[in-house]
Design a protein around this motif. Structure first.
Motif, PDB file in Angstrom:
ATOM      1  N   ARG A   1      14.785   3.338  11.821  1.00 44.12           N
ATOM      2  CA  ARG A   1      13.719   3.863  12.681  1.00 44.12           C
ATOM      3  C   ARG A   1      12.945   4.952  11.950  1.00 44.12           C
ATOM      4  O   ARG A   1      13.526   5.761  11.236  1.00 44.12           O
ATOM      5  CB  ARG A   1      14.326   4.488  13.950  1.00 44.12           C
ATOM      6  CG  ARG A   1      15.190   3.580  14.772  1.00 44.12           C
ATOM      7  CD  ARG A   1      14.418   2.688  15.661  1.00 44.12           C
ATOM      8  NE  ARG A   1      13.554   3.439  16.580  1.00 44.12           N
ATOM      9  CZ  ARG A   1      12.831   2.843  17.520  1.00 44.12           C
ATOM     10  NH1 ARG A   1      12.838   1.530  17.649  1.00 44.12           N
ATOM     11  NH2 ARG A   1      12.081   3.566  18.322  1.00 44.12           N
TER      12      ARG A   1
ATOM     13  N   VAL B   1      10.037   6.652  13.716  1.00 43.04           N
ATOM     14  CA  VAL B   1       9.633   7.662  14.709  1.00 43.04           C
ATOM     15  C   VAL B   1      10.520   7.537  15.929  1.00 43.04           C
ATOM     16  O   VAL B   1      11.211   6.546  16.113  1.00 43.04           O
ATOM     17  CB  VAL B   1       8.155   7.532  15.174  1.00 43.04           C
ATOM     18  CG1 VAL B   1       7.211   8.020  14.124  1.00 43.04           C
ATOM     19  CG2 VAL B   1       7.839   6.122  15.603  1.00 43.04           C
ATOM     20  N   GLY B   2      10.447   8.549  16.774  1.00 44.33           N
ATOM     21  CA  GLY B   2      11.270   8.539  17.985  1.00 44.33           C
ATOM     22  C   GLY B   2      12.562   9.265  17.724  1.00 44.33           C
ATOM     23  O   GLY B   2      12.828   9.720  16.606  1.00 44.33           O
TER      24      GLY B   2
ATOM     25  N   THR C   1      -2.835   6.082   8.444  1.00 44.89           N
ATOM     26  CA  THR C   1      -2.955   6.876   9.669  1.00 44.89           C
ATOM     27  C   THR C   1      -4.398   6.905  10.145  1.00 44.89           C
ATOM     28  O   THR C   1      -4.868   7.892  10.669  1.00 44.89           O
ATOM     29  CB  THR C   1      -2.450   8.311   9.440  1.00 44.89           C
ATOM     30  OG1 THR C   1      -3.019   8.805   8.234  1.00 44.89           O
ATOM     31  CG2 THR C   1      -0.946   8.355   9.362  1.00 44.89           C
TER      32      THR C   1
ATOM     33  N   GLU D   1      -7.689   5.270  12.449  1.00 47.19           N
ATOM     34  CA  GLU D   1      -7.880   4.851  13.840  1.00 47.19           C
ATOM     35  C   GLU D   1      -7.164   3.519  14.122  1.00 47.19           C
ATOM     36  O   GLU D   1      -6.518   3.336  15.138  1.00 47.19           O
ATOM     37  CB  GLU D   1      -9.395   4.693  14.051  1.00 47.19           C
ATOM     38  CG  GLU D   1      -9.839   4.749  15.482  1.00 47.19           C
ATOM     39  CD  GLU D   1      -9.531   6.099  16.130  1.00 47.19           C
ATOM     40  OE1 GLU D   1      -9.806   7.135  15.512  1.00 47.19           O
ATOM     41  OE2 GLU D   1      -9.002   6.076  17.254  1.00 47.19           O
TER      42      GLU D   1
ATOM     43  N   MET E   1      -3.398   3.822  14.330  1.00 45.76           N
ATOM     44  CA  MET E   1      -2.981   4.618  15.478  1.00 45.76           C
ATOM     45  C   MET E   1      -3.236   3.895  16.793  1.00 45.76           C
ATOM     46  O   MET E   1      -2.687   4.272  17.824  1.00 45.76           O
ATOM     47  CB  MET E   1      -3.736   5.960  15.498  1.00 45.76           C
ATOM     48  CG  MET E   1      -3.592   6.789  14.249  1.00 45.76           C
ATOM     49  SD  MET E   1      -1.914   7.317  13.946  1.00 45.76           S
ATOM     50  CE  MET E   1      -1.737   8.550  15.230  1.00 45.76           C
ATOM     51  N   SER E   2      -4.115   2.888  16.785  1.00 42.37           N
ATOM     52  CA  SER E   2      -4.475   2.281  18.066  1.00 42.37           C
ATOM     53  C   SER E   2      -3.892   0.880  18.239  1.00 42.37           C
ATOM     54  O   SER E   2      -4.293   0.141  19.118  1.00 42.37           O
ATOM     55  CB  SER E   2      -6.003   2.247  18.208  1.00 42.37           C
ATOM     56  OG  SER E   2      -6.560   1.510  17.151  1.00 42.37           O
ATOM     57  N   GLN E   3      -2.941   0.519  17.364  1.00 44.23           N
ATOM     58  CA  GLN E   3      -2.276  -0.771  17.532  1.00 44.23           C
ATOM     59  C   GLN E   3      -1.503  -0.792  18.862  1.00 44.23           C
ATOM     60  O   GLN E   3      -0.922   0.215  19.260  1.00 44.23           O
ATOM     61  CB  GLN E   3      -1.251  -0.984  16.389  1.00 44.23           C
ATOM     62  CG  GLN E   3      -1.870  -1.083  15.014  1.00 44.23           C
ATOM     63  CD  GLN E   3      -2.564  -2.402  14.777  1.00 44.23           C
ATOM     64  OE1 GLN E   3      -1.973  -3.453  14.915  1.00 44.23           O
ATOM     65  NE2 GLN E   3      -3.842  -2.341  14.452  1.00 44.23           N
ATOM     66  N   ALA E   4      -1.520  -1.958  19.498  1.00 48.23           N
ATOM     67  CA  ALA E   4      -0.801  -2.075  20.770  1.00 48.23           C
ATOM     68  C   ALA E   4       0.684  -1.768  20.568  1.00 48.23           C
ATOM     69  O   ALA E   4       1.308  -1.054  21.349  1.00 48.23           O
ATOM     70  CB  ALA E   4      -0.975  -3.472  21.344  1.00 48.23           C
ATOM     71  N   ARG E   5       1.260  -2.295  19.477  1.00 52.36           N
ATOM     72  CA  ARG E   5       2.623  -1.945  19.125  1.00 52.36           C
ATOM     73  C   ARG E   5       2.534  -1.022  17.917  1.00 52.36           C
ATOM     74  O   ARG E   5       1.919  -1.378  16.906  1.00 52.36           O
ATOM     75  CB  ARG E   5       3.426  -3.207  18.738  1.00 52.36           C
ATOM     76  CG  ARG E   5       3.627  -4.166  19.903  1.00 52.36           C
ATOM     77  CD  ARG E   5       4.698  -3.690  20.875  1.00 52.36           C
ATOM     78  NE  ARG E   5       6.045  -3.915  20.389  1.00 52.36           N
ATOM     79  CZ  ARG E   5       7.053  -3.058  20.623  1.00 52.36           C
ATOM     80  NH1 ARG E   5       6.835  -1.949  21.273  1.00 52.36           N
ATOM     81  NH2 ARG E   5       8.256  -3.340  20.180  1.00 52.36           N
ATOM     82  N   SER E   6       3.134   0.134  18.003  1.00 50.46           N
ATOM     83  CA  SER E   6       3.028   1.082  16.898  1.00 50.46           C
ATOM     84  C   SER E   6       3.650   0.502  15.624  1.00 50.46           C
ATOM     85  O   SER E   6       4.772   0.008  15.639  1.00 50.46           O
ATOM     86  CB  SER E   6       3.745   2.372  17.274  1.00 50.46           C
ATOM     87  OG  SER E   6       3.952   3.141  16.118  1.00 50.46           O
TER      88      SER E   6
ATOM     89  N   PHE F   1       4.736   2.105  13.267  1.00 53.26           N
ATOM     90  CA  PHE F   1       5.661   3.074  12.670  1.00 53.26           C
ATOM     91  C   PHE F   1       7.054   3.053  13.294  1.00 53.26           C
ATOM     92  O   PHE F   1       7.844   3.941  13.073  1.00 53.26           O
ATOM     93  CB  PHE F   1       5.078   4.485  12.790  1.00 53.26           C
ATOM     94  CG  PHE F   1       3.710   4.608  12.193  1.00 53.26           C
ATOM     95  CD1 PHE F   1       3.524   4.451  10.827  1.00 53.26           C
ATOM     96  CD2 PHE F   1       2.601   4.834  13.001  1.00 53.26           C
ATOM     97  CE1 PHE F   1       2.258   4.545  10.272  1.00 53.26           C
ATOM     98  CE2 PHE F   1       1.344   4.924  12.443  1.00 53.26           C
ATOM     99  CZ  PHE F   1       1.165   4.775  11.089  1.00 53.26           C
TER     100      PHE F   1
END
Lengths: 447, 99
Positions: B37, B39-40, B72, B74, B77-82, B84
């Protein structure tokens, strides 16, 4: 008894929830009992009014109750977040002429320590002579030196006498931040419930919102970016949340718009405040707008050469370790560049070269001076580069005495900086320059 | 031009190893596997380290594979599924970009 009015207000909320800490719920009555406990403890420890007292810790039942007891006792208070690096903490303790220190650990146990300090600072001495409680907050100065802002605590608290709506609020900002102090007193003076958390990652925050039906989340643009990226908002029930307020650094427009898209029913409000002046009242034009009205009854604003100036009776008395920043008429230059549209401002960011990494300020000069100590680096320019996650990142453009592989250079720089700079100040991006980095006037070029 | 997925994966691992080098405690190191993983909460990276990792990947992709991309922007960052979430989704995202 400078905060008797606050204690009376709290008394009237008696059995309402005041704070939630580590799944424990404390009513106003229980919190007031804690305040009384601390009054006795202060007496037992021989802490008298006027003494400078540091509280080292994070928001906790004891930290909140101690803070109130100290205001009531007429002390000058220095909140110190447990996240501060040790060296900085001891510097702050000495600049503030701290005489007593209470350290509160993560289980809410405390340690008392009397220091043999005599207060000599004229601003502190003056506050002591008029028997008023004080608050010392540290902010970054133009050379990277932290400035100590001394407030008259009674004056700072006066605005909470006006009744305003109270929410179930998650305390996100830290204990030694003007925003954290503001959230605390706003909530307690209006019968709100505060949710105190020790972890501030997106999952912990979303879980706390769900578990404790949080209505108001005061946070920073960087956190909102992390929230979007981690997608934790998908896995928790955030339906209790009514308002997200954001401040402490410029908000990237794209972040605001995405938060609004994903959480359309939540009002997004921008806040504006400074450790020197307190938090101003503010009103965003709409949830997806960066235009904001700031001021309120206690604050006057004016714009001089695109820079925002503020005048207020709520302002600090002065810095303990720097000259007074106010002009003869009492105006404070915020050094924030703004656009104006009628009553609304749009905050564009600092006029100077300060780099803002996730709300933390980095002064190029400080990083440059460290890098120049590293063998083989002949010149360096440190600048900020915009980054959608952290707002900005630190970029160092270096001139080398002899050729070196970029990956090797990066490692050397990281190793060298680790013991010399806070993590957020260490350059994230290194570029090797092959030309001179100064102008004909020998001024550094910051592109 | 199609991007060699294996090479991208190796580049991402090289950047993760850079982060690991600074971590003496074995527990805090990131595993070199696609499920790791990024992020999170289950991630071992804070926001600073995460950004450092992404920048290092960008620089290595440019220097070593001649792939000039921004991870990083637009679009990312704006993907429906991140992209990252983990190593796998990030590598897939890089490979999906037109170079």
């Amino acid at each position: 008894m400078s905060i008797q009015w606050l204690l009376d207000k709290m008394k009237s909320f008696s059995d309402k929830e005041a704070i939630i800490w580590k799944t424990n719920r404390y009513t106003y009555k229980q919190l007031l009992d804690r305040v009384d406990y601390w009054k006795t403890t202060l007496r037992d420890n021989g802490v008298s009014g006027g003494q400078v007292v540091a509280i080292e810790g994070d928001f906790s039942p004891n930290a909140c109750a101690l803070l109130m007891s100290l205001v009531d006792n007429g002390n000058i208070i220095v909140p110190l977040s447990s996240t501060l690096p040790a060296k900085q903490k001891s510097e702050f303790i000495s600049v503030a002429e701290t005489q007593v220190k209470y350290s509160i650990d993560s289980t809410d146990n405390f340690k008392f320590e009397a220091l043999k300090t005599k207060t000599t600072n004229p601003l502190i001495r003056n506050l002591q002579s008029i028997n008023e409680p004080g608050l010392i907050l540290f902010s970054s100065g133009s050379t990277g030196k932290n400035k100590a802002a001394l407030h008259n605590f009674t004056k700072l608290l006066n605005k909470y006498k006006t009744t305003r709506p109270a929410y179930r609020t998650l305390i996100f900002l830290l204990f030694d931040h003007i925003g954290g102090i503001n959230t605390l007193f706003h909530s307690l003076s209006n019968g709100g419930c505060l949710i105190l958390i020790s972890e501030r990652d997106p999952e912990a925050v979303c879980k706390a919102i769900q578990d404790y039906q949080v209505e108001l989340l005061p946070t920073s643009p960087t956190f909102l970016n992390l929230l979007l990226m981690s997608e934790q908002y998908k896995y928790f029930d955030l339906s209790s949340l009514k308002i997200i307020s954001y401040g402490t650094e410029p908000m990237p427009e794209s972040t605001l718009k995405r938060v609004h898209e994903i959480l359309p029913d939540i009002r997004l409000l921008q806040t504006y405040g400074l450790s020197e002046l307190g938090i101003l009242r503010s009103k965003s034009r709409s949830s997806d707008s960066l235009w904001v009205k700031i001021g309120g009854e206690d604050y006057q604003t004016r714009v001089v050469d695109d820079i925002l100036h503020i005048k207020t009776d709520m302002a600090m008395l002065g810095y303990l370790n720097a000259p007074s920043p106010f002009d003869e008429e009492g105006w404070f230059n915020t050094e924030d560049r703004v656009e104006v549209d009628g009553e609304y401002f749009r905050i564009l960011g600092r006029k100077t070269d300060i780099i803002n990494v996730g709300g933390q300020k980095v002064y190029p000069a400080e990083v440059e001076s460290v890098l120049l100590e590293l063998e083989g680096i002949t010149d360096v320019t440190v600048t900020g580069e915009s980054n959608p996650i952290l707002g900005q990142i630190v970029v160092a453009r270096v001139n080398l005495a002899k050729e070196e592989k970029l990956t090797d250079l990066k490692k050397r720089i990281r190793d060298f900086c680790k013991s010399r700079l806070n993590p957020y100040k260490i350059p994230q991006k290194i570029e090797i320059a092959h030309d001179n980095q100064y102008t004909a006037r020998f001024k550094r070029m910051r592109r | 031009m199609a991007i060699d997925r294996q090479k991208v994966l190796e580049t991402v691992y090289a950047s993760i190893e850079m982060i690991n080098e600074d971590r003496e405690d074995k527990e805090s190191r990131l595993e070199l596997k696609e499920e790791t993983r990024l992020v999170g909460r289950q991630s071992k990276l804070d926001s600073l380290k995460f950004v450092g990792l992404i920048i290092d990947i960008e620089q290595r992709l440019a220097d070593e594979l001649d792939i000039e991309i921004s991870l990083t922007d637009e679009k990312a960052m704006s993907q429906a599924r991140s992209p990252f979430r983990n190593v796998q989704s990030l590598v897939d995202y890089i490979c999906s970009l037109e170079v």
